[in-house]
Design a protein around this motif. Sequence first.
Motif, PDB file in Angstrom:
ATOM      1  N   ILE A  32       0.859  -1.190   0.000  1.00  0.00           N
ATOM      2  CA  ILE A  32       0.000   0.000   0.000  1.00  0.00           C
ATOM      3  C   ILE A  32       0.897   1.242   0.000  1.00  0.00           C
ATOM      4  O   ILE A  32       1.731   1.400   0.888  1.00  0.00           O
ATOM      5  CB  ILE A  32      -0.915  -0.006   1.240  1.00  0.00           C
ATOM      6  CG1 ILE A  32      -1.740  -1.296   1.272  1.00  0.00           C
ATOM      7  CG2 ILE A  32      -1.801   1.225   1.273  1.00  0.00           C
ATOM      8  CD1 ILE A  32      -2.303  -1.652   2.619  1.00  0.00           C
ATOM      9  N   PRO A  33       0.753   2.110  -0.984  1.00  0.00           N
ATOM     10  CA  PRO A  33       1.614   3.305  -1.006  1.00  0.00           C
ATOM     11  C   PRO A  33       1.218   4.292   0.088  1.00  0.00           C
ATOM     12  O   PRO A  33       0.052   4.411   0.438  1.00  0.00           O
ATOM     13  CB  PRO A  33       1.359   3.898  -2.395  1.00  0.00           C
ATOM     14  CG  PRO A  33      -0.007   3.440  -2.763  1.00  0.00           C
ATOM     15  CD  PRO A  33      -0.174   2.081  -2.118  1.00  0.00           C
ATOM     16  N   GLY A  34       2.214   4.969   0.636  1.00  0.00           N
ATOM     17  CA  GLY A  34       1.960   6.031   1.601  1.00  0.00           C
ATOM     18  C   GLY A  34       1.719   7.324   0.845  1.00  0.00           C
ATOM     19  O   GLY A  34       2.594   7.795   0.137  1.00  0.00           O
ATOM     20  N   ILE A  35       0.542   7.866   0.976  1.00  0.00           N
ATOM     21  CA  ILE A  35       0.189   9.101   0.266  1.00  0.00           C
ATOM     22  C   ILE A  35       0.477  10.269   1.203  1.00  0.00           C
ATOM     23  O   ILE A  35       0.023  10.266   2.352  1.00  0.00           O
ATOM     24  CB  ILE A  35      -1.287   9.080  -0.170  1.00  0.00           C
ATOM     25  CG1 ILE A  35      -1.511   7.906  -1.109  1.00  0.00           C
ATOM     26  CG2 ILE A  35      -1.682  10.397  -0.813  1.00  0.00           C
ATOM     27  CD1 ILE A  35      -2.951   7.642  -1.447  1.00  0.00           C
ATOM     28  N   PRO A  36       1.210  11.273   0.741  1.00  0.00           N
ATOM     29  CA  PRO A  36       1.499  12.427   1.608  1.00  0.00           C
ATOM     30  C   PRO A  36       0.214  13.075   2.122  1.00  0.00           C
ATOM     31  O   PRO A  36      -0.773  13.195   1.397  1.00  0.00           O
ATOM     32  CB  PRO A  36       2.256  13.394   0.692  1.00  0.00           C
ATOM     33  CG  PRO A  36       2.808  12.532  -0.400  1.00  0.00           C
ATOM     34  CD  PRO A  36       1.815  11.409  -0.575  1.00  0.00           C
ATOM     35  N   ARG A  37       0.244  13.464   3.373  1.00  0.00           N
ATOM     36  CA  ARG A  37      -0.927  14.047   4.032  1.00  0.00           C
ATOM     37  C   ARG A  37      -1.506  15.223   3.237  1.00  0.00           C
ATOM     38  O   ARG A  37      -2.717  15.391   3.154  1.00  0.00           O
ATOM     39  CB  ARG A  37      -0.519  14.481   5.439  1.00  0.00           C
ATOM     40  CG  ARG A  37      -1.658  14.954   6.278  1.00  0.00           C
ATOM     41  CD  ARG A  37      -1.186  15.270   7.678  1.00  0.00           C
ATOM     42  NE  ARG A  37      -2.289  15.780   8.453  1.00  0.00           N
ATOM     43  CZ  ARG A  37      -2.535  15.440   9.694  1.00  0.00           C
ATOM     44  NH1 ARG A  37      -1.761  14.596  10.307  1.00  0.00           N
ATOM     45  NH2 ARG A  37      -3.551  15.959  10.337  1.00  0.00           N
ATOM     46  N   GLU A  38      -0.641  16.015   2.629  1.00  0.00           N
ATOM     47  CA  GLU A  38      -1.090  17.180   1.870  1.00  0.00           C
ATOM     48  C   GLU A  38      -2.020  16.784   0.718  1.00  0.00           C
ATOM     49  O   GLU A  38      -2.884  17.555   0.321  1.00  0.00           O
ATOM     50  CB  GLU A  38       0.104  17.953   1.298  1.00  0.00           C
ATOM     51  CG  GLU A  38       1.065  18.493   2.348  1.00  0.00           C
ATOM     52  CD  GLU A  38       1.985  17.414   2.921  1.00  0.00           C
ATOM     53  OE1 GLU A  38       2.465  16.538   2.168  1.00  0.00           O
ATOM     54  OE2 GLU A  38       2.203  17.439   4.144  1.00  0.00           O
TER      55      GLU A  38
END
Length: 166
Positions: free
Chosen positions: A128-134
Motif C-alpha cells: 500500500i503506497p503512503g500518500i502524503p498528508r497534503e
Amino acid sequence: VLYSLHASRGGTFIFNGMLDRVVTSEELGPQGFFEDLRKRTVALHGGDKNVFEFGFEPGAGHRPYFVTRPVALWLEGQLDFPNWTDADIVKMPETHIGEWARQEGVYIEPAYATEVREAGIRALGSGIPGIPREQLHAVPLEEWQRDKDRFVYESWIATAKALVAQ
C-alpha cells in the motif's frame, strides 16, 4: 431508538477493541454493553432481523476496523463482493499499520500512534503506497486555514446552540 430505526435500513456490524473505553460502559464492559444494547434494540424493533451484530478484537482499543479481515468477512457475507470470496479474504496478507506508517513516512496523530490504537491495526493488503498528508486534504489548505471555524465540530455546536436560542 436510533439502532431500532437503523435496523430498518439493513444489517450493521459494530467491531471494536476490547480495551476501547470510548463507546462502552465501565460497569458492563464492552461485551456486556453491546449485549445489553442489542437486547434492548431487539425488544424495541420487535425482532432481531437486521439488528446490529458485533465483534471484538482482544487487546485492542479504538481503531479504524473497517480495513480489517473480520470486517471484510462480514461485508462479504452481506454484499457478496464480485472479486473476493471468504477464502480470498482469509488468504489475503495484512499490513501492520504502525510499521507501514514508519516505512512510508505517513503521519499518525500521537494519541493514536500506539499498538493499542491505530498503529497496531492489521489492515488487509500489502504494498500500500503512503500518500502524503497534503494530498489527502478534502479542503485546500489555504481555505482550511482561512475558514477552519466553519469546519470543526465545536463551531457547529456553537452555531446550533445559537440558532436554538433564537
